[in-house]
Design a protein around this motif. Structure first.
Motif, PDB file in Angstrom:
ATOM      1  N   ARG A 139      -2.920   0.333  -6.444  1.00 11.65           N
ATOM      2  CA  ARG A 139      -1.792   0.428  -7.372  1.00 11.65           C
ATOM      3  C   ARG A 139      -1.089   1.782  -7.223  1.00 11.65           C
ATOM      4  NH1 ARG A 139      -0.753  -3.477 -10.708  1.00 11.65           N
ATOM      5  NH2 ARG A 139       0.206  -2.237 -12.339  1.00 11.65           N
ATOM      6  N   ALA A 140      -1.854   2.841  -7.033  1.00 18.00           N
ATOM      7  CA  ALA A 140      -1.257   4.165  -6.834  1.00 18.00           C
ATOM      8  C   ALA A 140      -0.439   4.193  -5.540  1.00 18.00           C
ATOM      9  CB  ALA A 140      -2.338   5.241  -6.828  1.00 18.00           C
ATOM     10  N   ALA A 141      -0.968   3.590  -4.486  1.00 18.55           N
ATOM     11  CA  ALA A 141      -0.241   3.535  -3.209  1.00 18.55           C
ATOM     12  C   ALA A 141       1.036   2.715  -3.347  1.00 18.55           C
ATOM     13  CB  ALA A 141      -1.131   2.961  -2.110  1.00 18.55           C
ATOM     14  N   LEU A 142       0.947   1.567  -4.034  1.00 21.51           N
ATOM     15  CA  LEU A 142       2.146   0.747  -4.259  1.00 21.51           C
ATOM     16  C   LEU A 142       3.180   1.518  -5.063  1.00 21.51           C
ATOM     17  CD1 LEU A 142       0.758  -2.817  -5.093  1.00 21.51           C
ATOM     18  CD2 LEU A 142       2.101  -2.136  -3.092  1.00 21.51           C
ATOM     19  N   GLN A 143       2.731   2.225  -6.082  1.00 28.70           N
ATOM     20  CA  GLN A 143       3.662   2.985  -6.914  1.00 28.70           C
ATOM     21  C   GLN A 143       4.348   4.080  -6.088  1.00 28.70           C
ATOM     22  OE1 GLN A 143       2.199   3.717 -10.827  1.00 28.70           O
ATOM     23  NE2 GLN A 143       3.598   5.426 -11.149  1.00 28.70           N
TER      24      GLN A 143
END
Length: 184
Positions: free
Chosen positions: A123-127
């Motif tokens: 999720r952090a990478a997607l964000q």
């Protein structure tokens, strides 16, 4: 000397993931995994420590396959990538609806710690990727805040896909969001 294994790890992951996806971690039995993969209990346990290890391996395999799709890395960066991510990120293939990672979050309380880490890192990478695409469009709002909202919207879309929501309704929602985003 044991018998040589007659399956590949990737084949097992391909066949076990839909079972976890459909039933969730807690409601997936070892017997269902044996049936789906065609590998008996001893074979599965020779490759994976336990059901938790198999689930985490499926989650990692899924996230790696999603990253390879490159939906948020195509040049030029911008709104078109964000729209493509929203339209094509949630999967709709047979019994697999939405996003395996988002679906897994329903059971966070009982999932192995490693699954929490994988989901949080993804999720952090997607964000970050969303923010990078949004920043390329030079909006008046902070791209990181917009990226947070887009990711929350994506999670909602994935959940709706599980409810077998109307594709036209999803398309309208994405179109409306993109119209709003492009005006920022």
């Amino acid at each position: 000397m044991g018998r040589p294994k007659n399956f590949s790890r990737e084949e097992v992951l391909d066949k076990a993931m839909p079972v976890f996806w459909k039933h969730g971690f807690s409601d997936t039995s070892l017997q269902e995994l044996e049936r789906a993969t065609g590998v008996n209990k001893s074979g599965l346990y020779s490759e994976f420590r336990d059901k938790e290890d198999l689930f985490v391996a499926c989650l990692r395999y899924y996230l790696e396959s999603q990253a390879k799709r490159g939906l948020l890395t195509k040049e030029p960066l911008g709104w078109d990538n964000v729209e493509t991510f929203l339209k094509h990120g949630p999967l709709n293939k047979e019994e697999q609806k939405g996003c395996f990672s988002v679906n897994s979050m329903r059971e966070f309380a009982i999932l192995p710690r490693e699954a929490h880490v994988l989901v949080a890192e993804n999720r952090a990478a997607l964000q970050r990727l969303l923010a990078k695409n949004i920043d390329a469009e030079k909006p008046r709002m902070d791209p990181r805040l917009i990226a947070e909202m887009v990711l929350a919207f994506f999670s909602g879309l994935c959940i709706e896909h599980n409810l077998k929501s109307d594709k036209a309704a999803s398309a309208r929602k994405i179109e409306s969001l993109m119209k709003m985003l492009r005006s920022l």
